[in-house]
Scaffold this motif. Sequence first.
Motif, PDB file in Angstrom:
ATOM      1  N   PRO A   1      -4.157  -8.352 -63.972  1.00  0.00           N
ATOM      2  CA  PRO A   1      -3.800  -7.185 -64.794  1.00  0.00           C
ATOM      3  C   PRO A   1      -2.403  -7.252 -65.399  1.00  0.00           C
ATOM      4  O   PRO A   1      -2.189  -6.777 -66.522  1.00  0.00           O
ATOM      5  N   LEU A   2      -1.453  -7.824 -64.678  1.00  0.00           N
ATOM      6  CA  LEU A   2      -0.093  -7.895 -65.204  1.00  0.00           C
ATOM      7  C   LEU A   2       0.040  -8.859 -66.373  1.00  0.00           C
ATOM      8  O   LEU A   2       1.077  -8.872 -67.046  1.00  0.00           O
ATOM      9  N   ARG A   3      -1.004  -9.628 -66.646  1.00  0.00           N
ATOM     10  CA  ARG A   3      -0.988 -10.549 -67.774  1.00  0.00           C
ATOM     11  C   ARG A   3      -1.573  -9.917 -69.040  1.00  0.00           C
ATOM     12  O   ARG A   3      -1.505 -10.504 -70.111  1.00  0.00           O
ATOM     13  N   ILE A   4      -2.183  -8.770 -68.913  1.00  0.00           N
ATOM     14  CA  ILE A   4      -2.824  -8.093 -70.039  1.00  0.00           C
ATOM     15  C   ILE A   4      -1.915  -6.968 -70.527  1.00  0.00           C
ATOM     16  O   ILE A   4      -1.632  -6.024 -69.790  1.00  0.00           O
ATOM     17  N   ARG A   5      -1.441  -7.086 -71.764  1.00  0.00           N
ATOM     18  CA  ARG A   5      -0.557  -6.071 -72.348  1.00  0.00           C
ATOM     19  C   ARG A   5       0.541  -5.650 -71.357  1.00  0.00           C
ATOM     20  O   ARG A   5       0.646  -4.464 -70.985  1.00  0.00           O
ATOM     21  N   PRO A   6       1.366  -6.572 -70.882  1.00  0.00           N
ATOM     22  CA  PRO A   6       2.370  -6.217 -69.880  1.00  0.00           C
ATOM     23  C   PRO A   6       3.346  -5.145 -70.337  1.00  0.00           C
ATOM     24  O   PRO A   6       3.898  -4.423 -69.509  1.00  0.00           O
ATOM     25  N   GLY A   7       3.551  -5.003 -71.640  1.00  0.00           N
ATOM     26  CA  GLY A   7       4.432  -3.964 -72.135  1.00  0.00           C
ATOM     27  C   GLY A   7       3.814  -2.581 -72.103  1.00  0.00           C
ATOM     28  O   GLY A   7       4.503  -1.576 -72.300  1.00  0.00           O
TER      29      GLY A   7
END
Length: 255
Positions: free
Chosen positions: A166-172
Amino acid sequence: MSVDLTPTAYYDGTNPVTAAPFTMACWFQPDNITDAMILFDILDTDTSSNYWRLAANGTIAGDPLRFQADSGVGISIAESTTGFSADQWNHACGVAASATSRTVYLNGGSSATATDSRTPTGIDRVGIGANGIGLVAMNGKLAEASVWNVALSAAEVAALARGVHPLRIRPGNIVSYWPLYTTGHIADYIGSSDLTSQGAGAKANFDHAPVQPVGFDFGWRGAFTAAAAGDVTSDRWMSQVYPVRRQISIVGFSI
């Protein structure tokens, strides 16, 4: 790791979002396909009719995953076109693009969209494994619960279901992330919506969802990007999940 919940145990905390657009997702491994189980709830604790909800409903023919919303005028339901399975990991995702667009995804596909207008109000709580006040609780394992303040694309949801962290998907845009590795107090690794254990019977379990580790160098690696055509190619997958290994090999050959 994951948390193994009985119907008397769940987690709750302050809400990370209050309005669409947003995306909520988690992995779940139910003990059966006969019960109705709330996986993930964003709700108003003062009423039973203002919420967004991911629920695995084994009491319905076909055992669908549901993404539900209510704002006091009746429940709107987006229901997956296939059913979830017991004793194996399933990926659940609900994408609320607007008040009139809520899409459910089971294992990265089987999607359906509800278009009834629903704008829940008074949102003040998040519930993991139940509805935030302990009703219709989960019976099984949960892991990798996350919330983004944007509507993820179908390709991004499919990537999550294929094991991209999850932290790799749209991290912003990820606003809350709970790995659910332990019982008791569970920290929100991104935001301030820490979870508190409620009830009794939760225990840590070594059976973890099939998610690639994000790695200690997450800040250097950057975000996953789905292919333009909506497919996630194996080369792009490897370059995003294992960039350290690829960089080392390149450096090694260049010396």
